[in-house]
Motif scaffolding. Structure first.
Motif, PDB file in Angstrom:
ATOM      1  N   LEU A  89      70.648  47.408  69.568  1.00 55.01           N
ATOM      2  CA  LEU A  89      69.663  46.310  69.492  1.00 55.01           C
ATOM      3  C   LEU A  89      69.770  45.565  67.946  1.00 55.01           C
ATOM      4  CD1 LEU A  89      67.508  44.686  70.847  1.00 55.01           C
ATOM      5  CD2 LEU A  89      65.784  46.294  69.969  1.00 55.01           C
ATOM      6  N   ALA A  90      69.925  46.465  67.037  1.00 50.89           N
ATOM      7  CA  ALA A  90      69.957  45.914  65.486  1.00 50.89           C
ATOM      8  C   ALA A  90      71.413  45.164  65.433  1.00 50.89           C
ATOM      9  CB  ALA A  90      70.051  47.077  64.611  1.00 50.89           C
ATOM     10  N   VAL A  91      72.538  45.458  66.081  1.00 53.97           N
ATOM     11  CA  VAL A  91      73.643  44.619  65.855  1.00 53.97           C
ATOM     12  C   VAL A  91      73.465  43.492  66.573  1.00 53.97           C
ATOM     13  CG1 VAL A  91      76.222  44.665  66.375  1.00 53.97           C
ATOM     14  CG2 VAL A  91      74.952  46.944  65.420  1.00 53.97           C
ATOM     15  N   GLN A  92      72.856  43.566  68.034  1.00 44.76           N
ATOM     16  CA  GLN A  92      72.651  42.119  68.578  1.00 44.76           C
ATOM     17  C   GLN A  92      71.825  41.076  67.931  1.00 44.76           C
ATOM     18  OE1 GLN A  92      71.387  42.677  72.827  1.00 44.76           O
ATOM     19  NE2 GLN A  92      72.059  44.942  72.896  1.00 44.76           N
ATOM     20  N   GLN A  93      71.080  41.605  67.032  1.00 45.26           N
ATOM     21  CA  GLN A  93      70.206  40.823  66.268  1.00 45.26           C
ATOM     22  C   GLN A  93      70.958  40.190  65.209  1.00 45.26           C
ATOM     23  OE1 GLN A  93      66.894  43.284  65.464  1.00 45.26           O
ATOM     24  NE2 GLN A  93      65.642  42.686  67.317  1.00 45.26           N
ATOM     25  N   VAL A  94      72.238  40.511  64.913  1.00 40.96           N
ATOM     26  CA  VAL A  94      72.999  39.875  63.739  1.00 40.96           C
ATOM     27  C   VAL A  94      73.292  38.436  64.212  1.00 40.96           C
ATOM     28  CG1 VAL A  94      75.245  39.853  62.571  1.00 40.96           C
ATOM     29  CG2 VAL A  94      73.843  42.032  63.082  1.00 40.96           C
ATOM     30  N   PRO A  95      73.055  37.338  63.577  1.00 33.62           N
ATOM     31  CA  PRO A  95      73.068  35.819  64.101  1.00 33.62           C
ATOM     32  C   PRO A  95      74.262  35.721  64.657  1.00 33.62           C
ATOM     33  CG  PRO A  95      72.190  36.005  61.706  1.00 33.62           C
ATOM     34  CD  PRO A  95      72.506  37.464  62.083  1.00 33.62           C
ATOM     35  N   VAL A  97      76.459  37.712  66.259  1.00 34.57           N
ATOM     36  CA  VAL A  97      76.461  38.196  67.313  1.00 34.57           C
ATOM     37  C   VAL A  97      75.471  37.458  68.692  1.00 34.57           C
ATOM     38  CG1 VAL A  97      75.876  40.448  68.730  1.00 34.57           C
ATOM     39  CG2 VAL A  97      77.108  40.613  66.409  1.00 34.57           C
ATOM     40  N   SER A  98      74.572  37.258  68.107  1.00 31.21           N
ATOM     41  CA  SER A  98      73.480  36.398  68.980  1.00 31.21           C
ATOM     42  C   SER A  98      74.317  35.110  69.271  1.00 31.21           C
ATOM     43  CB  SER A  98      72.126  36.157  68.158  1.00 31.21           C
ATOM     44  OG  SER A  98      71.451  37.320  67.944  1.00 31.21           O
ATOM     45  N   HIS A  99      74.690  34.462  68.378  1.00 35.62           N
ATOM     46  CA  HIS A  99      75.367  33.238  68.682  1.00 35.62           C
ATOM     47  C   HIS A  99      76.514  33.293  69.716  1.00 35.62           C
ATOM     48  CE1 HIS A  99      76.951  29.282  67.827  1.00 35.62           C
ATOM     49  NE2 HIS A  99      78.034  29.851  68.066  1.00 35.62           N
ATOM     50  N   ASN A 100      77.218  34.501  69.612  1.00 37.78           N
ATOM     51  CA  ASN A 100      78.416  34.487  70.609  1.00 37.78           C
ATOM     52  C   ASN A 100      77.815  35.095  71.893  1.00 37.78           C
ATOM     53  OD1 ASN A 100      80.412  33.871  68.698  1.00 37.78           O
ATOM     54  ND2 ASN A 100      81.184  36.156  68.276  1.00 37.78           N
ATOM     55  N   LEU A 101      76.882  35.731  71.838  1.00 41.86           N
ATOM     56  CA  LEU A 101      76.004  36.147  73.359  1.00 41.86           C
ATOM     57  C   LEU A 101      75.549  34.884  73.787  1.00 41.86           C
ATOM     58  CD1 LEU A 101      75.015  38.071  75.388  1.00 41.86           C
ATOM     59  CD2 LEU A 101      72.994  38.250  73.733  1.00 41.86           C
ATOM     60  N   GLY A 102      74.893  33.794  73.116  1.00 40.10           N
ATOM     61  CA  GLY A 102      74.738  32.510  73.639  1.00 40.10           C
ATOM     62  C   GLY A 102      75.941  31.967  74.284  1.00 40.10           C
ATOM     63  N   LEU A 103      76.950  31.874  73.419  1.00 36.39           N
ATOM     64  CA  LEU A 103      78.234  31.194  73.993  1.00 36.39           C
ATOM     65  C   LEU A 103      78.498  31.986  75.408  1.00 36.39           C
ATOM     66  CD1 LEU A 103      80.431  30.392  71.029  1.00 36.39           C
ATOM     67  CD2 LEU A 103      78.455  29.065  71.969  1.00 36.39           C
ATOM     68  N   SER A 104      78.632  33.079  75.472  1.00 30.99           N
ATOM     69  CA  SER A 104      78.911  33.866  76.634  1.00 30.99           C
ATOM     70  C   SER A 104      78.105  33.294  77.866  1.00 30.99           C
ATOM     71  CB  SER A 104      79.087  35.374  76.606  1.00 30.99           C
ATOM     72  OG  SER A 104      77.783  35.729  76.508  1.00 30.99           O
ATOM     73  N   LEU A 105      76.818  33.196  77.636  1.00 32.65           N
ATOM     74  CA  LEU A 105      75.880  32.927  78.720  1.00 32.65           C
ATOM     75  C   LEU A 105      75.943  31.452  79.083  1.00 32.65           C
ATOM     76  CD1 LEU A 105      72.890  35.140  77.153  1.00 32.65           C
ATOM     77  CD2 LEU A 105      74.070  35.455  79.265  1.00 32.65           C
ATOM     78  N   VAL A 106      76.058  30.398  77.875  1.00 32.02           N
ATOM     79  CA  VAL A 106      76.395  29.064  78.134  1.00 32.02           C
ATOM     80  C   VAL A 106      77.515  28.753  79.201  1.00 32.02           C
ATOM     81  CG1 VAL A 106      77.216  27.081  77.360  1.00 32.02           C
ATOM     82  CG2 VAL A 106      75.496  28.397  76.033  1.00 32.02           C
ATOM     83  N   TYR A 107      78.613  29.635  79.025  1.00 32.65           N
ATOM     84  CA  TYR A 107      79.710  29.235  79.929  1.00 32.65           C
ATOM     85  C   TYR A 107      79.482  29.740  81.540  1.00 32.65           C
ATOM     86  CZ  TYR A 107      82.177  26.962  76.008  1.00 32.65           C
ATOM     87  OH  TYR A 107      82.667  26.173  75.263  1.00 32.65           O
ATOM     88  N   GLN A 108      78.400  30.728  81.515  1.00 39.40           N
ATOM     89  CA  GLN A 108      78.408  31.161  82.868  1.00 39.40           C
ATOM     90  C   GLN A 108      76.999  30.538  83.213  1.00 39.40           C
ATOM     91  OE1 GLN A 108      78.380  35.667  83.410  1.00 39.40           O
ATOM     92  NE2 GLN A 108      78.326  35.598  81.166  1.00 39.40           N
ATOM     93  N   ASN A 109      76.683  29.290  82.829  1.00 39.73           N
ATOM     94  CA  ASN A 109      75.507  28.501  83.084  1.00 39.73           C
ATOM     95  C   ASN A 109      74.138  29.262  83.095  1.00 39.73           C
ATOM     96  OD1 ASN A 109      77.299  26.457  83.750  1.00 39.73           O
ATOM     97  ND2 ASN A 109      77.641  26.690  85.690  1.00 39.73           N
ATOM     98  N   LEU A 118      70.884  31.732  71.301  1.00 37.29           N
ATOM     99  CA  LEU A 118      71.248  30.830  70.126  1.00 37.29           C
ATOM    100  C   LEU A 118      70.091  30.561  69.327  1.00 37.29           C
ATOM    101  CD1 LEU A 118      73.178  28.354  72.570  1.00 37.29           C
ATOM    102  CD2 LEU A 118      74.129  29.432  71.049  1.00 37.29           C
ATOM    103  N   GLU A 119      68.896  30.482  69.887  1.00 34.44           N
ATOM    104  CA  GLU A 119      67.545  30.276  69.089  1.00 34.44           C
ATOM    105  C   GLU A 119      67.432  31.398  68.164  1.00 34.44           C
ATOM    106  OE1 GLU A 119      64.740  27.211  71.549  1.00 34.44           O
ATOM    107  OE2 GLU A 119      64.621  29.352  71.939  1.00 34.44           O
ATOM    108  N   ALA A 120      67.865  32.810  68.629  1.00 37.95           N
ATOM    109  CA  ALA A 120      67.813  33.956  67.696  1.00 37.95           C
ATOM    110  C   ALA A 120      68.598  33.740  66.649  1.00 37.95           C
ATOM    111  CB  ALA A 120      67.795  35.113  68.741  1.00 37.95           C
ATOM    112  N   ALA A 121      69.781  33.449  67.032  1.00 36.41           N
ATOM    113  CA  ALA A 121      70.883  33.035  65.908  1.00 36.41           C
ATOM    114  C   ALA A 121      70.483  32.394  64.964  1.00 36.41           C
ATOM    115  CB  ALA A 121      71.991  32.806  66.441  1.00 36.41           C
ATOM    116  N   ALA A 122      69.892  31.042  65.383  1.00 35.52           N
ATOM    117  CA  ALA A 122      69.238  30.176  64.240  1.00 35.52           C
ATOM    118  C   ALA A 122      68.126  30.869  63.516  1.00 35.52           C
ATOM    119  CB  ALA A 122      68.719  28.882  65.020  1.00 35.52           C
ATOM    120  N   ALA A 123      67.033  31.420  64.134  1.00 33.85           N
ATOM    121  CA  ALA A 123      66.156  32.075  63.453  1.00 33.85           C
ATOM    122  C   ALA A 123      66.592  33.020  62.528  1.00 33.85           C
ATOM    123  CB  ALA A 123      64.972  32.720  64.623  1.00 33.85           C
TER     124      ALA A 123
END
Length: 396
Positions: A89-95, A97-109, A118-123
């Motif tokens: 979880l701590a690694v997932q919260q690295v901006p 990593v959060s950003h790339n997770l957002g991208l993986s989800l974007v491309y899956q709609n 993506l907002e977590a990465a920005a925060a």
């Protein structure tokens, strides 16, 4: 997608591989090599290098996050998501990593989940144009167009980019300000004549202002790059309707509906084209399908009323007119159906000919919108309610 900055030269990679032969247990060196391979576009080699690290140390968080990055570049979005969600979880919260997770989800709609990541990465401190642009895509797909426009405009301020500015013009159109959108798109096309979003906007502006040649030119530019783009197919079908190329319009609009099956505007446009072709059974089915998708869209009931009136089913037509008027008293379909009932009394052949003349003039001599104008307006407005956004650029 955030990939490590690196010297991409093959010579550098070969030199480091030589060092690795001397020190095969050096995981930091292996990470550096994998990063270089990834940055140079050798995704297979990068994946192999990272998997070797994970064979040696399965829980290596950096190697796992880098592997997810390689998966993103390979468009293996579900696998990238699985790897990133498997991190601590701590690694997932690295901006990053959060950003790339957002991208993986974007491309899956997976729009809500993508936006949250993506907002977590920005925060967490990521304040760059790419993150803001992808937030805009998410918000746009979620129907939050004004918020999407704010994000995309902020991205443009941070990093001027014609692709993003073209997208801003699309958001301006979808937010209801097509005049401003048209001006924005025109500026983009001066520098980038092939810009997809800007051409789409200028195409729809041409339709709305009856500049059909310009509309066709812009829409054709989009379709040359994206032959199955549903919004552009809808625009092409409208051009063909305007030019009275009815069989071609029906075929094109059927493709548009396939690409955005939840857009009642596309269904209704197809229904009118089928009426113009004289296919009343097909048009009736199309309008009924549109009503099943969204019962509160007045033009679907108005279109059905028109079909029923043309078929001489006056009582059913009046019931559909009643429903349509309850939603939109001035809808084209309502006026047209009432005109048919009054003028033709169920004479289908004569009424169908009447329809052809209506393409370029308002029904009943009211001075209101022509059919083609009505179709353009409600199709454009309905387009933003679902499934008609540009395909996100594929990552290299």
């Amino acid at each position: 997608m955030n990939t490590p900055a690196a010297d991409n030269s093959a010579e550098r990679i070969q030199k480091l591989l030589g060092f690795l032969e001397v020190d095969p247990g050096n995981l930091t060196l292996r990470i550096t090599i994998a990063d270089l391979q990834h940055a140079s576009g050798d995704f297979g080699a990068a994946e192999t290098s990272l998997r070797m690290i994970l064979d040696m140390q399965p829980g290596h968080a950096i190697a796992r996050s880098r592997l997810a990055g390689v998966y993103l570049s390979q468009h293996r979005f579900d696998e990238a998501e699985a790897v990133l969600r498997g991190l601590d979880l701590a690694v997932q919260q690295v901006p990053a990593v959060s950003h790339n997770l957002g991208l993986s989800l974007v491309y899956q709609n997976k729009w809500p989940e993508a936006l949250a990541a993506l907002e977590a990465a920005a925060a967490g401190g990521m304040d760059d144009a790419e993150n803001l642009t992808y937030q805009a895509y998410c918000l746009h797909h979620l129907g939050r167009t004004e918020e999407a426009l704010v994000k995309a405009s902020a991205a443009l301020e941070r990093a001027p980019d014609d692709r993003v500015q073209g997208y801003v013009s699309l958001l301006q159109m979808d937010a209801g300000d097509i005049k401003t959108a048209s001006r924005t798109a025109a500026r983009v096309l001066e520098r980038d004549p092939q810009n997809i979003d800007a051409n789409l906007v200028r195409g729809w502006w041409g339709l709305e202002t009856q500049e059909i040649d310009e509309a066709q030119e812009c829409i054709d530019r989009v379709l040359a790059q994206r032959p199955d783009d549903p919004r552009s197919l809808l625009g092409k079908g409208l051009v063909q309707l305007y030019n009275q190329q009815t069989p071609e319009a029906v075929e094109t609009l059927q493709r548009a509906v396939q690409g955005m099956p939840q857009s009642p505007g596309a269904w209704v446009t197809l229904g009118w084209a089928q009426i113009a072709q004289g296919d009343l059974p097909g048009a009736e089915k199309t309008f009924r399908d549109a009503i099943a998708i969204e019962r509160s869209f007045g033009e679907t009931h108005g279109g059905l009323a028109s079909v029923l009136a043309l078929a001489g089913r006056a009582d059913e037509a009046r019931e559909s007119i009643r429903k349509a008027r309850g939603l939109n008293k001035e809808g084209f379909g309502v006026v047209f159906a009432m005109t048919v009932l009054m003028a033709n009394s169920g004479k289908q052949e004569a009424a169908t000919r009447l329809f052809g003349n209506m393409l370029l003039r308002s029904p009943g001599g009211t001075g209101g919108m022509t059919l083609i104008q009505a179709v353009q307006v409600f199709s454009r407005r309905q387009g933003r309610k679902g499934g008609t956004l540009p395909v996100l650029p594929r990552r290299k």
